[in-house]
Design a protein around this motif. Sequence first.
Motif, PDB file in Angstrom:
ATOM      1  N   UNK A  91     115.207 110.416  59.756  1.00 54.93           N
ATOM      2  CA  UNK A  91     114.196 111.421  59.418  1.00 54.93           C
ATOM      3  C   UNK A  91     113.210 110.880  58.394  1.00 54.93           C
ATOM      4  N   UNK A  92     113.722 110.137  57.423  1.00 53.78           N
ATOM      5  CA  UNK A  92     112.836 109.559  56.413  1.00 53.78           C
ATOM      6  C   UNK A  92     111.910 108.523  57.043  1.00 53.78           C
ATOM      7  N   UNK A  93     112.435 107.722  57.971  1.00 52.18           N
ATOM      8  CA  UNK A  93     111.598 106.732  58.644  1.00 52.18           C
ATOM      9  C   UNK A  93     110.505 107.410  59.474  1.00 52.18           C
ATOM     10  N   UNK A  94     110.841 108.527  60.116  1.00 54.15           N
ATOM     11  CA  UNK A  94     109.842 109.264  60.884  1.00 54.15           C
ATOM     12  C   UNK A  94     108.707 109.741  59.981  1.00 54.15           C
ATOM     13  N   UNK A  95     109.051 110.206  58.788  1.00 58.29           N
ATOM     14  CA  UNK A  95     108.020 110.644  57.854  1.00 58.29           C
ATOM     15  C   UNK A  95     107.183 109.495  57.334  1.00 58.29           C
ATOM     16  N   UNK A  96     107.818 108.360  57.058  1.00 54.99           N
ATOM     17  CA  UNK A  96     107.088 107.182  56.589  1.00 54.99           C
ATOM     18  C   UNK A  96     106.123 106.693  57.661  1.00 54.99           C
ATOM     19  N   UNK A  97     106.573 106.702  58.914  1.00 51.81           N
ATOM     20  CA  UNK A  97     105.696 106.281  60.015  1.00 51.81           C
ATOM     21  C   UNK A  97     104.470 107.176  60.122  1.00 51.81           C
ATOM     22  N   UNK A  98     104.647 108.460  59.834  1.00 55.15           N
ATOM     23  CA  UNK A  98     103.542 109.414  59.966  1.00 55.15           C
ATOM     24  C   UNK A  98     102.645 109.461  58.732  1.00 55.15           C
ATOM     25  N   UNK A  99     103.098 108.886  57.623  1.00 57.95           N
ATOM     26  CA  UNK A  99     102.344 108.967  56.372  1.00 57.95           C
ATOM     27  C   UNK A  99     101.039 108.197  56.462  1.00 57.95           C
ATOM     28  N   UNK A 100      99.963 108.779  55.926  1.00 54.86           N
ATOM     29  CA  UNK A 100      98.639 108.170  55.964  1.00 54.86           C
ATOM     30  C   UNK A 100      98.170 107.713  54.593  1.00 54.86           C
ATOM     31  N   UNK A 101      98.966 107.958  53.553  1.00 63.36           N
ATOM     32  CA  UNK A 101      98.540 107.660  52.196  1.00 63.36           C
ATOM     33  C   UNK A 101      98.734 106.210  51.791  1.00 63.36           C
ATOM     34  N   UNK A 102      98.095 105.844  50.686  1.00 61.25           N
ATOM     35  CA  UNK A 102      98.273 104.518  50.088  1.00 61.25           C
ATOM     36  C   UNK A 102      99.552 104.463  49.260  1.00 61.25           C
ATOM     37  N   UNK A 103      99.985 105.633  48.791  1.00 65.49           N
ATOM     38  CA  UNK A 103     101.231 105.772  48.033  1.00 65.49           C
ATOM     39  C   UNK A 103     102.113 106.782  48.762  1.00 65.49           C
ATOM     40  N   UNK A 104     103.389 106.449  48.886  1.00 66.76           N
ATOM     41  CA  UNK A 104     104.345 107.343  49.535  1.00 66.76           C
ATOM     42  C   UNK A 104     105.418 107.722  48.525  1.00 66.76           C
ATOM     43  N   UNK A 131     105.499  98.015  43.148  1.00 66.16           N
ATOM     44  CA  UNK A 131     105.669  98.366  44.556  1.00 66.16           C
ATOM     45  C   UNK A 131     106.675  99.482  44.750  1.00 66.16           C
ATOM     46  N   UNK A 132     107.523  99.719  43.763  1.00 64.36           N
ATOM     47  CA  UNK A 132     108.544 100.773  43.857  1.00 64.36           C
ATOM     48  C   UNK A 132     108.867 101.293  42.470  1.00 64.36           C
ATOM     49  N   UNK A 133     108.892 102.601  42.336  1.00 67.83           N
ATOM     50  CA  UNK A 133     109.403 103.260  41.131  1.00 67.83           C
ATOM     51  C   UNK A 133     110.451 104.267  41.587  1.00 67.83           C
ATOM     52  N   UNK A 180     103.703  98.053  51.402  1.00 68.14           N
ATOM     53  CA  UNK A 180     104.933  97.292  51.218  1.00 68.14           C
ATOM     54  C   UNK A 180     106.107  98.002  51.893  1.00 68.14           C
ATOM     55  N   UNK A 181     106.194  99.310  51.693  1.00 65.03           N
ATOM     56  CA  UNK A 181     107.294 100.064  52.283  1.00 65.03           C
ATOM     57  C   UNK A 181     107.283  99.974  53.802  1.00 65.03           C
ATOM     58  N   UNK A 182     106.108  99.970  54.400  1.00 67.61           N
ATOM     59  CA  UNK A 182     106.032  99.970  55.860  1.00 67.61           C
ATOM     60  C   UNK A 182     106.375  98.626  56.486  1.00 67.61           C
ATOM     61  N   UNK A 183     106.623  97.616  55.665  1.00 65.47           N
ATOM     62  CA  UNK A 183     107.136  96.350  56.200  1.00 65.47           C
ATOM     63  C   UNK A 183     108.631  96.425  56.481  1.00 65.47           C
ATOM     64  N   UNK A 184     109.269  97.488  56.009  1.00 63.13           N
ATOM     65  CA  UNK A 184     110.715  97.639  56.132  1.00 63.13           C
ATOM     66  C   UNK A 184     111.019  98.722  57.153  1.00 63.13           C
ATOM     67  N   UNK A 192     119.555 104.712  51.221  1.00 60.75           N
ATOM     68  CA  UNK A 192     120.029 104.438  49.868  1.00 60.75           C
ATOM     69  C   UNK A 192     119.891 102.959  49.517  1.00 60.75           C
ATOM     70  N   UNK A 193     119.557 102.107  50.504  1.00 55.18           N
ATOM     71  CA  UNK A 193     119.401 100.679  50.262  1.00 55.18           C
ATOM     72  C   UNK A 193     117.939 100.255  50.242  1.00 55.18           C
ATOM     73  N   UNK A 194     117.016 101.194  50.172  1.00 53.64           N
ATOM     74  CA  UNK A 194     115.605 100.838  50.265  1.00 53.64           C
ATOM     75  C   UNK A 194     115.203  99.800  49.216  1.00 53.64           C
ATOM     76  N   UNK A 195     115.625  99.902  47.943  1.00 49.51           N
ATOM     77  CA  UNK A 195     115.263  98.827  46.999  1.00 49.51           C
ATOM     78  C   UNK A 195     115.773  97.462  47.442  1.00 49.51           C
ATOM     79  N   UNK A 196     116.975  97.409  48.027  1.00 44.88           N
ATOM     80  CA  UNK A 196     117.500  96.131  48.503  1.00 44.88           C
ATOM     81  C   UNK A 196     116.664  95.596  49.659  1.00 44.88           C
ATOM     82  N   UNK A 197     116.302  96.463  50.598  1.00 46.65           N
ATOM     83  CA  UNK A 197     115.473  96.021  51.718  1.00 46.65           C
ATOM     84  C   UNK A 197     114.089  95.606  51.242  1.00 46.65           C
TER      85      UNK A 197
END
Length: 341
Positions: A91-104, A131-133, A180-184, A192-197
Amino acid sequence: MSVESMDHAPTSFPSHRLSIVVPMYNEVDNVEPFVTAVHEALDSYPHPWELIIVNDGSRDGTQQALDKQAQLRGPHVRPIHLWRNFRQTAAMQAGIDAARGDVIVTLDGDLQNDPKDIPSLVDKLLKDDLDLVAGWRQNRQDAFILRKIPSRIANRLIRRITGLEFQDLGCSLKAYRADVLKRVRLYGEMHRFIPAWMATVTSPARMSEVPVSHHARTAGESKYGISRTLRVVLDLLAVNFFLRFAGRPGHFFGGMGLGVGLVGTLILSYLGVLKLLGESIGGRPLLWLGFFCVLGGLQFLTTGVLAELLIRIYYDRGDVAPYHTSHTAPTSDADSWHRRT
């Protein structure tokens, strides 16, 4: 990676567009309060933003409640409905794919994460050029056995394997630079492993963790428990493999093959010496162990060779590389060469 306090309120932002991604599953009682809380938190936000709520196959009226809020609030509220429950990561990936912003920004839709923390996380991300907070729930308002114990076990395992010193990898409230996030790509329980990826596509020095608010759940039921720790262990094996051996899988399988094959060779050598000394070895279980260790070692080595062939084919396509570079200032062709004066 740094950990800092976020007591200050942001004063100004670099120009950007913000996408807020929220997965929801059977949260009908939280839909209206959550959407209201986001709008109140971003009432004076100085830049364009959108709210993407992914309904992960809910069966309790969440879909209808989201559609109603979208009609009431306007087109910046964008519900996405998955046809069945694919779990939080999908579900989170579906939202990221649909996101149009520069910051997610991602967060849970159960109102345990506080939308008021969003501007501060974005402010930290943009002003410090990160790139991540990630949010750190220092004062968690969860049941100790059902939520805190599994979370502590999972975080300790993840820190040990990945080497990332995040205190609260399970906190969904995080701000990302979208490119950066959309490369993953996320799957399994990988949210829960997004920082690792992300460490595979950017430097851990460009990540930070800051304290955020956390509230007790007031409506709906938690979807987490002890069983998720077992799923974390399985996904952690995949994370470890990709972090260490994604570009050289032959070393992973080859190392195991050499180790297992060496054990088998030593066993068979020992039995061979006994045979030369006149002892019978045909009925010994050790003979079978040695035989299968040698066979298993050969299979691991063969798998390593095939994996190396596949990874070469993958990189030889030309659209991917085994490395990532940081952003550099563009230069014109005329300025990009040293010339004798």
